[in-house]
Write an enzyme that holds these catalytic residues in place. Structure first.
Site, PDB file in Angstrom:
ATOM      1  N   GLY A  72      10.337  13.446  -1.530  1.00  0.00           N
ATOM      2  CA  GLY A  72      11.334  13.823  -0.525  1.00  0.00           C
ATOM      3  C   GLY A  72      10.939  15.082   0.227  1.00  0.00           C
ATOM      4  O   GLY A  72      11.086  16.190  -0.294  1.00  0.00           O
ATOM      5  N   GLU A  95       3.928  10.176   7.635  1.00  0.00           N
ATOM      6  CA  GLU A  95       2.819  11.044   7.200  1.00  0.00           C
ATOM      7  C   GLU A  95       2.155  11.746   8.382  1.00  0.00           C
ATOM      8  O   GLU A  95       0.935  11.863   8.460  1.00  0.00           O
ATOM      9  CB  GLU A  95       1.783  10.226   6.426  1.00  0.00           C
ATOM     10  CG  GLU A  95       2.420   9.420   5.335  1.00  0.00           C
ATOM     11  CD  GLU A  95       1.950   9.781   3.969  1.00  0.00           C
ATOM     12  OE1 GLU A  95       1.084  10.664   3.850  1.00  0.00           O
ATOM     13  OE2 GLU A  95       2.459   9.178   3.016  1.00  0.00           O
ATOM     14  N   ARG A  99       0.843  -1.214   0.000  1.00  0.00           N
ATOM     15  CA  ARG A  99       0.000   0.000   0.000  1.00  0.00           C
ATOM     16  C   ARG A  99       0.871   1.255   0.000  1.00  0.00           C
ATOM     17  O   ARG A  99       0.566   2.240  -0.686  1.00  0.00           O
ATOM     18  CB  ARG A  99      -0.957  -0.029   1.196  1.00  0.00           C
ATOM     19  CG  ARG A  99      -2.150   0.913   1.059  1.00  0.00           C
ATOM     20  CD  ARG A  99      -1.898   2.292   1.662  1.00  0.00           C
ATOM     21  NE  ARG A  99      -1.398   2.179   3.007  1.00  0.00           N
ATOM     22  CZ  ARG A  99      -0.380   2.913   3.494  1.00  0.00           C
ATOM     23  NH1 ARG A  99       0.232   3.827   2.764  1.00  0.00           N
ATOM     24  NH2 ARG A  99       0.045   2.720   4.734  1.00  0.00           N
ATOM     25  N   GLU A 133      13.518  15.508   6.506  1.00  0.00           N
ATOM     26  CA  GLU A 133      14.971  15.684   6.589  1.00  0.00           C
ATOM     27  C   GLU A 133      15.477  15.078   7.892  1.00  0.00           C
ATOM     28  O   GLU A 133      14.696  14.892   8.840  1.00  0.00           O
ATOM     29  CB  GLU A 133      15.303  17.172   6.489  1.00  0.00           C
ATOM     30  CG  GLU A 133      14.800  17.731   5.162  1.00  0.00           C
ATOM     31  CD  GLU A 133      15.297  19.129   4.828  1.00  0.00           C
ATOM     32  OE1 GLU A 133      15.859  19.791   5.723  1.00  0.00           O
ATOM     33  OE2 GLU A 133      15.134  19.521   3.664  1.00  0.00           O
TER      34      GLU A 133
END
Ligand SMILES: Cc1cc2nc3c(=O)[nH]c(=O)nc-3n(C[C@H](O)[C@H](O)[C@H](O)COP(=O)(O)OP(=O)(O)OC[C@H]3O[C@@H](n4cnc5c(N)ncnc54)[C@H](O)[C@@H]3O)c2cc1C
Length: 402
Positions: free
Chosen positions: A149, A382, A109, A152
């Protein structure tokens, strides 16, 4: 009034189990025929192609690249985008696809989420026509793999504090910096990279092979082992102007992509939880302890019931979120609530299922520990659980407590 003892004893007789214990409220009945067909075809693919190999892939720390063509053939890459070889399906269909894929494994997924929502979506939404023509049809076919991207090394929860930067130099932009924990990074042909410029945060399409760009894989992961996770390094990478996404400046660019992907996660994790509950229903019926199946004990039934309660709540939440998305009523705070609730639900269920298996729960022969380890990433990436809680807090109070 007291219940007569005879009534109690008749209740002890086994009743017929619910026709679908993984969907007690018949949420499927609220779907259109087309949505049901999408779910069924993806479900069949997961049963035939993912589940037979995924345990081994997880053990070998290998992303099953051979699945990419299956995903593309079913039209699952960029599925809710219109044109450029994409199917243009609705939000609920995208959610169901994520649910079925994550019933197999969060890594599969994740691949589809990143390709679709974090790479194709920004090109589709903020890119030039030439960029869309160049990348999207190949990405829908799985011939071009993308990554995203943003994070960081010094802190993913605070993306505004971005150190990766790009400066104009003639017709090019010179890109410098590093990204960390990037799904698909080492297998990607292109990376949508967010970097600070004099104008604010902008999106750059960095192609594999550009001088100064490298994407080494992060080894030794205990989670999402059937998915590729990488670092990205940019050492004076000359990115041509035609690779800059012109349609957005500022953090709202990457955040809008994350909203799309988090929507898919809210659905996906329901599949992981269902896989755990399904296995627990089987296991507790056949595991005999103290002379009776585990499933015949009150404590186990309460735990199974609690799994069912939480899955049902998550299903209804996800479906309403999907219908709101289709009506353009969905806000980032709505998505935060769903991502927080549903990932927490799935992680708790996977952990509890792992415990109900006893020692067998640590074996790769059973799915809960794999889902549990995967979900430890899903609850972090996320936006961590805390970040989503603070987002709801801000929505309720109007005050940012970040
Ligand atoms: C397997 C995997 C795949 C990933 N894929 C991608 C990808 O494809 N692209 C990408 O850009 N990123 C990706 N990420 C990165 C992910 O989004 C980040 O790990 C995440 O945002 C958290 O950032 P961090 O790891 O730097 O943790 P930090 O931001 O350092 O957070 C550490 C802890 O601090 C807490 N915290 C943060 N802020 C506050 C606050 N204000 N108050 C209280 N507590 C707080 C957090 O909740 C967390 O518990 C991936 C991560 C993983 C693990």
């Amino acid at each position: 009034m007291a219940t007569p003892a005879s009534d109690l004893s008749s209740r002890k007789k086994a009743s017929t189990p619910s026709s679908n214990p993984l969907d007690l409220y018949n949420v499927r009945g609220l779907l259109t025929e087309d949505e049901q067909m999408v779910q069924d075809s993806v479900g069949r693919m997961v049963d035939d192609k993912v589940i037979p190999i995924i345990g081994e892939c997880f053990e070998q720390h290998r992303f099953p690249r051979e699945i990419v063509s299956e995903l593309a053939d079913l039209g699952l890459l960029g599925v809710y985008l219109k044109g450029y070889g994409c199917a243009g399906l609705n939000a609920v269909s995208y959610g169901l696809i994520c649910q079925e894929l994550e019933r197999g494994d969060s890594g599969i997924r994740s691949f589809v989420s990143v390709q679709t929502s974090l790479c194709m979506y920004p090109i589709y939404t903020y890119g030039t026509e030439a960029q869309k023509q160049k990348y999207l049809p190949g990405m829908a076919k799985g011939e071009i793999i993308g990554c995203f991207g943003l994070t960081e090394p010094h802190g993913g929860s605070d993306p505004a504090n971005m150190k990766t930067h790009a400066k104009r130099k003639g017709k090019d932009w010179m890109l410098n910096g590093a990204k960390m924990w990037i799904t698909n990074g080492s297998i990607a042909d292109i990376a949508v990279v967010w970097a600070m410029t004099d104008e604010g945060i902008r999106g750059f399409i960095v192609e594999k092979g550009m001088k100064g760009f490298s994407a080494p894989e992060i080894e030794n992961k205990f989670s999402l082992r059937a998915s590729v996770t990488s670092s990205l390094f940019f050492d004076n990478v000359a990115v041509p102007e035609e690779n800059v996404l012109p349609g957005v400046v500022g953090l709202k660019g990457p955040l809008s992509c994350l909203t799309q992907a988090r929507f898919g996660i809210s659905w996906g994790v329901i599949g992981a939880a269902q896989a755990c509950l399904a296995q627990m229903l089987d296991y507790t019926r056949s595991r005999v302890l103290f002379g009776r199946p585990l499933a015949n004990t009150q404590a186990i039934q309460i735990r199974l019931a609690d799994m069912s309660r939480r899955i049902t709540t998550a299903q209804l939440l996800a479906l309403q979120l999907g219908r709101m998305k289709e009506k353009h009523e969905m806000t980032p705070a709505h998505v935060s609530l769903a991502k927080w609730n549903n990932v927490r639900m799935a992680l708790d269920i996977a952990r509890d299922a792992r415990d109900m298996l006893g020692g067998a729960g640590i074996s790769a022969e059973y799915v809960p520990i794999r889902h549990m380890l995967n979900l430890e990433s899903v609850i972090t990436y996320e936006g961590t659980e805390t970040v989503h809680q603070l987002t709801i807090g801000r929505e309720l109070t109007g005050v940012s407590a970040f």
